[in-house]
Design a protein around this motif. Structure first.
Motif, PDB file in Angstrom:
ATOM      1  N   GLU A  22     -27.191 -39.259   4.082  1.00 34.61           N
ATOM      2  CA  GLU A  22     -28.412 -40.072   4.088  1.00 34.61           C
ATOM      3  C   GLU A  22     -29.632 -39.233   4.463  1.00 34.61           C
ATOM      4  OE1 GLU A  22     -30.572 -43.459   6.729  1.00 34.61           O
ATOM      5  OE2 GLU A  22     -28.455 -43.843   6.300  1.00 34.61           O
ATOM      6  N   THR A  23     -29.478 -38.383   5.460  1.00 34.10           N
ATOM      7  CA  THR A  23     -30.600 -37.528   5.875  1.00 34.10           C
ATOM      8  C   THR A  23     -31.073 -36.662   4.712  1.00 34.10           C
ATOM      9  OG1 THR A  23     -29.779 -37.465   8.148  1.00 34.10           O
ATOM     10  CG2 THR A  23     -31.333 -35.743   7.508  1.00 34.10           C
ATOM     11  N   LEU A  24     -30.127 -36.092   3.978  1.00 39.87           N
ATOM     12  CA  LEU A  24     -30.485 -35.248   2.835  1.00 39.87           C
ATOM     13  C   LEU A  24     -31.177 -36.061   1.745  1.00 39.87           C
ATOM     14  CD1 LEU A  24     -30.402 -32.528   1.350  1.00 39.87           C
ATOM     15  CD2 LEU A  24     -28.137 -33.181   0.475  1.00 39.87           C
ATOM     16  N   ILE A  25     -30.662 -37.241   1.437  1.00 35.34           N
ATOM     17  CA  ILE A  25     -31.253 -38.075   0.383  1.00 35.34           C
ATOM     18  C   ILE A  25     -32.685 -38.464   0.744  1.00 35.34           C
ATOM     19  CG2 ILE A  25     -31.120 -40.330  -0.755  1.00 35.34           C
ATOM     20  CD1 ILE A  25     -28.028 -40.085  -0.459  1.00 35.34           C
ATOM     21  N   VAL A  26     -32.891 -38.865   1.986  1.00 35.52           N
ATOM     22  CA  VAL A  26     -34.234 -39.248   2.438  1.00 35.52           C
ATOM     23  C   VAL A  26     -35.201 -38.082   2.267  1.00 35.52           C
ATOM     24  CG1 VAL A  26     -35.602 -39.795   4.497  1.00 35.52           C
ATOM     25  CG2 VAL A  26     -33.525 -41.093   4.003  1.00 35.52           C
ATOM     26  N   GLU A  27     -34.755 -36.889   2.619  1.00 39.81           N
ATOM     27  CA  GLU A  27     -35.635 -35.719   2.483  1.00 39.81           C
ATOM     28  C   GLU A  27     -35.860 -35.363   1.013  1.00 39.81           C
ATOM     29  OE1 GLU A  27     -35.523 -33.070   6.407  1.00 39.81           O
ATOM     30  OE2 GLU A  27     -33.612 -32.992   5.338  1.00 39.81           O
ATOM     31  N   LEU A  28     -34.857 -35.525   0.191  1.00 39.76           N
ATOM     32  CA  LEU A  28     -35.026 -35.261  -1.244  1.00 39.76           C
ATOM     33  C   LEU A  28     -36.050 -36.212  -1.859  1.00 39.76           C
ATOM     34  CD1 LEU A  28     -31.331 -34.602  -2.323  1.00 39.76           C
ATOM     35  CD2 LEU A  28     -33.240 -33.035  -2.707  1.00 39.76           C
ATOM     36  N   ILE A  29     -35.935 -37.494  -1.544  1.00 36.39           N
ATOM     37  CA  ILE A  29     -36.877 -38.473  -2.091  1.00 36.39           C
ATOM     38  C   ILE A  29     -38.286 -38.208  -1.558  1.00 36.39           C
ATOM     39  CG2 ILE A  29     -37.510 -40.921  -2.116  1.00 36.39           C
ATOM     40  CD1 ILE A  29     -34.489 -41.553  -2.097  1.00 36.39           C
ATOM     41  N   SER A  30     -38.374 -37.891  -0.280  1.00 37.62           N
ATOM     42  CA  SER A  30     -39.683 -37.665   0.342  1.00 37.62           C
ATOM     43  C   SER A  30     -40.394 -36.440  -0.224  1.00 37.62           C
ATOM     44  CB  SER A  30     -39.523 -37.514   1.859  1.00 37.62           C
ATOM     45  OG  SER A  30     -39.013 -38.701   2.429  1.00 37.62           O
ATOM     46  N   THR A  31     -39.628 -35.524  -0.794  1.00 38.86           N
ATOM     47  CA  THR A  31     -40.228 -34.287  -1.323  1.00 38.86           C
ATOM     48  C   THR A  31     -40.123 -34.228  -2.846  1.00 38.86           C
ATOM     49  OG1 THR A  31     -38.122 -33.093  -0.997  1.00 38.86           O
ATOM     50  CG2 THR A  31     -39.716 -33.013   0.795  1.00 38.86           C
ATOM     51  N   ASN A  32     -40.093 -35.405  -3.489  1.00 42.12           N
ATOM     52  CA  ASN A  32     -39.893 -35.419  -4.943  1.00 42.12           C
ATOM     53  C   ASN A  32     -41.009 -34.720  -5.708  1.00 42.12           C
ATOM     54  OD1 ASN A  32     -41.884 -37.605  -6.161  1.00 42.12           O
ATOM     55  ND2 ASN A  32     -41.048 -38.505  -4.292  1.00 42.12           N
ATOM     56  N   SER A  74     -35.034 -49.969   9.351  1.00 43.39           N
ATOM     57  CA  SER A  74     -36.099 -49.047   8.947  1.00 43.39           C
ATOM     58  C   SER A  74     -35.518 -47.933   8.097  1.00 43.39           C
ATOM     59  CB  SER A  74     -36.792 -48.440  10.176  1.00 43.39           C
ATOM     60  OG  SER A  74     -35.885 -47.617  10.891  1.00 43.39           O
ATOM     61  N   ILE A  75     -36.422 -47.207   7.453  1.00 45.23           N
ATOM     62  CA  ILE A  75     -36.021 -46.034   6.679  1.00 45.23           C
ATOM     63  C   ILE A  75     -37.147 -45.012   6.784  1.00 45.23           C
ATOM     64  CG2 ILE A  75     -36.992 -46.805   4.463  1.00 45.23           C
ATOM     65  CD1 ILE A  75     -34.310 -45.744   3.234  1.00 45.23           C
ATOM     66  N   ASP A  76     -36.789 -43.769   6.956  1.00 42.81           N
ATOM     67  CA  ASP A  76     -37.774 -42.730   7.270  1.00 42.81           C
ATOM     68  C   ASP A  76     -38.390 -42.125   6.006  1.00 42.81           C
ATOM     69  OD1 ASP A  76     -39.305 -40.972   8.702  1.00 42.81           O
ATOM     70  OD2 ASP A  76     -37.698 -39.532   9.062  1.00 42.81           O
ATOM     71  N   ILE A  77     -39.057 -42.980   5.227  1.00 46.90           N
ATOM     72  CA  ILE A  77     -39.742 -42.525   4.016  1.00 46.90           C
ATOM     73  C   ILE A  77     -41.154 -43.103   4.026  1.00 46.90           C
ATOM     74  CG2 ILE A  77     -39.826 -42.649   1.491  1.00 46.90           C
ATOM     75  CD1 ILE A  77     -36.796 -42.775   1.464  1.00 46.90           C
ATOM     76  N   SER A  78     -42.135 -42.258   3.809  1.00 45.74           N
ATOM     77  CA  SER A  78     -43.519 -42.730   3.734  1.00 45.74           C
ATOM     78  C   SER A  78     -43.822 -43.173   2.307  1.00 45.74           C
ATOM     79  CB  SER A  78     -44.480 -41.610   4.144  1.00 45.74           C
ATOM     80  OG  SER A  78     -45.811 -41.963   3.837  1.00 45.74           O
ATOM     81  N   THR A  79     -44.522 -44.293   2.176  1.00 48.66           N
ATOM     82  CA  THR A  79     -44.868 -44.784   0.837  1.00 48.66           C
ATOM     83  C   THR A  79     -45.784 -43.810   0.097  1.00 48.66           C
ATOM     84  OG1 THR A  79     -46.624 -46.100   1.884  1.00 48.66           O
ATOM     85  CG2 THR A  79     -44.568 -47.234   1.344  1.00 48.66           C
ATOM     86  N   VAL A  80     -46.480 -42.971   0.840  1.00 44.97           N
ATOM     87  CA  VAL A  80     -47.342 -41.962   0.204  1.00 44.97           C
ATOM     88  C   VAL A  80     -46.521 -41.051  -0.703  1.00 44.97           C
ATOM     89  CG1 VAL A  80     -48.825 -39.963   0.665  1.00 44.97           C
ATOM     90  CG2 VAL A  80     -49.007 -41.999   2.099  1.00 44.97           C
ATOM     91  N   ASN A  81     -45.238 -40.876  -0.347  1.00 48.63           N
ATOM     92  CA  ASN A  81     -44.380 -39.939  -1.078  1.00 48.63           C
ATOM     93  C   ASN A  81     -43.626 -40.562  -2.248  1.00 48.63           C
ATOM     94  OD1 ASN A  81     -45.053 -37.824   0.696  1.00 48.63           O
ATOM     95  ND2 ASN A  81     -43.504 -38.478   2.157  1.00 48.63           N
ATOM     96  N   ILE A  82     -43.854 -41.850  -2.508  1.00 48.15           N
ATOM     97  CA  ILE A  82     -43.097 -42.480  -3.600  1.00 48.15           C
ATOM     98  C   ILE A  82     -44.004 -43.134  -4.639  1.00 48.15           C
ATOM     99  CG2 ILE A  82     -40.990 -42.815  -2.247  1.00 48.15           C
ATOM    100  CD1 ILE A  82     -41.830 -45.785  -1.942  1.00 48.15           C
ATOM    101  N   ASN A  83     -45.243 -42.676  -4.727  1.00 44.06           N
ATOM    102  CA  ASN A  83     -46.163 -43.279  -5.702  1.00 44.06           C
ATOM    103  C   ASN A  83     -45.734 -43.049  -7.149  1.00 44.06           C
ATOM    104  OD1 ASN A  83     -47.830 -44.452  -3.821  1.00 44.06           O
ATOM    105  ND2 ASN A  83     -49.274 -42.753  -3.749  1.00 44.06           N
TER     106      ASN A  83
END
Length: 537
Positions: free
Chosen positions: A520-530, A273-282
């Protein structure tokens, strides 16, 4: 409005009505589902009603779902009906349909059948909104199109070996480089992806498979990224077919696997799994620089999840991080890119709650044991000429944990700090840094030649004795930027042996294991808040 009666229980046949609620081809079925679900207040009913209220394209459906939730006592708000076109790309879709006949004559009935088949949700919207004027709407639109404006229409079907996956139908517009008036389309449902594309030039379909510069090849990659994040586990790709759309239907040109070409699995069973919501990567589906940065970052991040080798994982994570900070830097040099992303992290602490939580748990002792401070500092500031840069580095930090470790290593720089006034062009070196230039100008006339060393040491001692609150993210920035960049240079430039060439886990592997979790935690949060990313002009 009088309240309608409902029961607080889950009906046995709710699955049947959930399926109706997901029928995007007929709003009447969705209204029928709402009527049923409104009679049973349970988790499943509320979940579907909320989804319909928030996402359905037909206002009457949204409104009826809203009324049902309101009747349940839910605190809900109904957004106003939007003005303008219900589907912004309706003309694009009609043009794709028109061109799928490749210039051959067709009837209105032919067009409507294909319209409903390829774009059921759009057909449903306009059939509802136009009502008796639906046919004339289609006819008038067709008249505006040239006979053979776009000749070449394609669909790519990707199926997965995942019969247990249930995903409500999702449809996205996908931009591609060079497109100005039309987009590709991605449809996701359960274990199938379908990409529909049209191009003004005929494509060599082999290039879709083998050429990474091919625009449709890239759309396939984006679709797979999105799908794996959506399902949040590994599912094998079963087949990929590339089809040319003709009036008579789809003609399959290439179907993988073949006897000579296998389907390579992008991920494997190690991906959980990966802790990123698809809502945040449209924004992935756009065709700009930001889309590319998100795409590249996600490919490396996903790949980092399927290796047990910490050195390989670090390489993938660093490249993912690199993609993000180079986008923010917009062509700036490495140091400026680091400065910009560091500033973004530290000035937006609410976006990085998980990184903050990890950093807050790191003690002075743990940081000392996990980070090779002497090796790092002696590598980055290895000559007397770099001593002013070292001072600038020190004064960037206020956090007690970082400052205590720097203080413990200050003696290695004592000689150069005490001799700093004899450094060539020392004033110009200080003037490069606005936040330390006064340190030089206020003390250059001092009779105490050790004054700069004392000031630097006093600064660090003060930060240790009088901790500045809410500076924990400085630890994250220090590890992920300063230290990871040092490790990256050592590992990537072969200043260390191949870290997989070993007979047991060594200290560096344990160190990388620790670093990787933080990075990894930082990258996930960066992508999630793009959506909050700010780019250098």
């Amino acid at each position: 409005m009088a309240k309608s009666e409902f029961q607080s229980k889950k009906p046995n046949n709710i699955r049947e009505y959930i399926e109706l609620a997901n029928d995007i081809s007929d709003y009447k079925n969705r209204l029928k589902a709402i009527d049923f679900l409104s009679k049973y207040k349970c988790y499943e009913s509320k979940k579907e009603l909320y989804r319909l209220m928030k996402t359905d394209k037909i206002f009457a459906v949204k409104e009826q779902a809203f009324r049902a939730l309101q009747n349940f006592g839910e605190d809900v708000r109904l957004t106003k009906k939007k003005k303008g076109k219900s589907v912004k790309t309706i003309n694009d879709k009609l043009l794709i349909l028109h061109n799928s006949f490749n210039g051959d004559p067709y009837t209105l009935t032919d067009f409507k059948i294909k319209f409903k088949d390829l774009y059921p949700y759009i057909y449903d919207i306009y059939n509802y909104e136009k009502k008796s004027k639906f046919d004339s709407f289609i006819t008038s639109s067709i008249k505006t199109f040239a006979k053979r404006k776009i000749k070449h229409n394609y669909s790519i079907n990707i199926s997965f070996d995942a019969p247990d996956i249930f995903i409500s139908r999702e449809i996205f517009d996908m931009e591609y480089k060079g497109s100005s008036d039309t987009n590709d389309e991605l449809e996701i449902k359960n274990d199938t992806l379908t990409i529909r594309s049209n191009r003004s030039a005929k494509i060599n379909l082999i290039n879709i498979v083998f050429s990474e510069s091919n625009s449709i090849h890239n759309q396939i990659i984006k679709s797979l990224i999105y799908y794996y994040i959506k399902v949040n586990r590994f599912v094998p790709i079963k087949s990929i077919s590339i089809n040319r759309i003709k009036q008579t239907g789809e003609d399959t040109i290439i179907s993988l696997p073949t006897t000579k070409i296998a389907v390579e699995q992008i991920l494997n069973e190690k991906f959980i799994s990966i802790d990123i919501s698809t809502v945040n990567i449209n924004d992935l589906f756009k065709s700009d620089d930001k889309s590319k940065a998100i795409q590249y970052a996600l490919t490396y991040l996903l790949k980092s999840k399927i290796t047990n080798e910490q050195s390989e994982r670090f390489e993938k994570l660093w490249k993912s991080f690199n993609s993000i900070y180079h986008y923010l830097g917009n062509g700036a040099n490495e140091n400026e890119c680091h400065r910009l992303i560091r500033n973004f992290i530290l000035t937006n602490p609410t976006l990085f709650s998980k990184s903050h939580r990890k950093a807050k748990a790191i003690t002075i002792k743990e940081l000392r044991e996990k980070v090779r401070f002497y090796e790092l500092l002696s590598n980055d500031y290895d000559t007397k000429e770099k001593i002013v840069s070292f001072i600038a580095f020190v004064f960037r930090y206020q956090n007690k944990v970082v400052c205590k470790n720097l203080l413990d290593n200050i003696s290695y720089f004592e000689t150069d700090l005490k001799d700093i006034f004899n450094l060539d062009k020392v004033e110009s070196k200080f003037n490069k840094f606005d936040y330390i230039k006064d340190l030089y100008h206020n003390n250059k006339s001092s009779s105490d030649k050790d004054i700069i060393f004392k000031k630097v040491k006093d600064y660090l001692e003060d930060k240790v004795k009088n901790p500045v609150p809410n500076t924990e993210l400085e630890i994250t920035a220090f590890i992920c930027l300063k230290y990871c960049y040092y490790l990256r240079n050592k590992i990537f430039h072969a200043e260390k042996q191949d870290l997989t060439f070993r007979f047991a886990k060594n200290n560096l592997i344990f160190e990388l294991e620790w670093v990787n979790e933080i990075l990894e935690t930082l990258i996930v949060e960066l992508i999630s808040t793009n959506v909050n990313w700010t780019r250098k002009n």
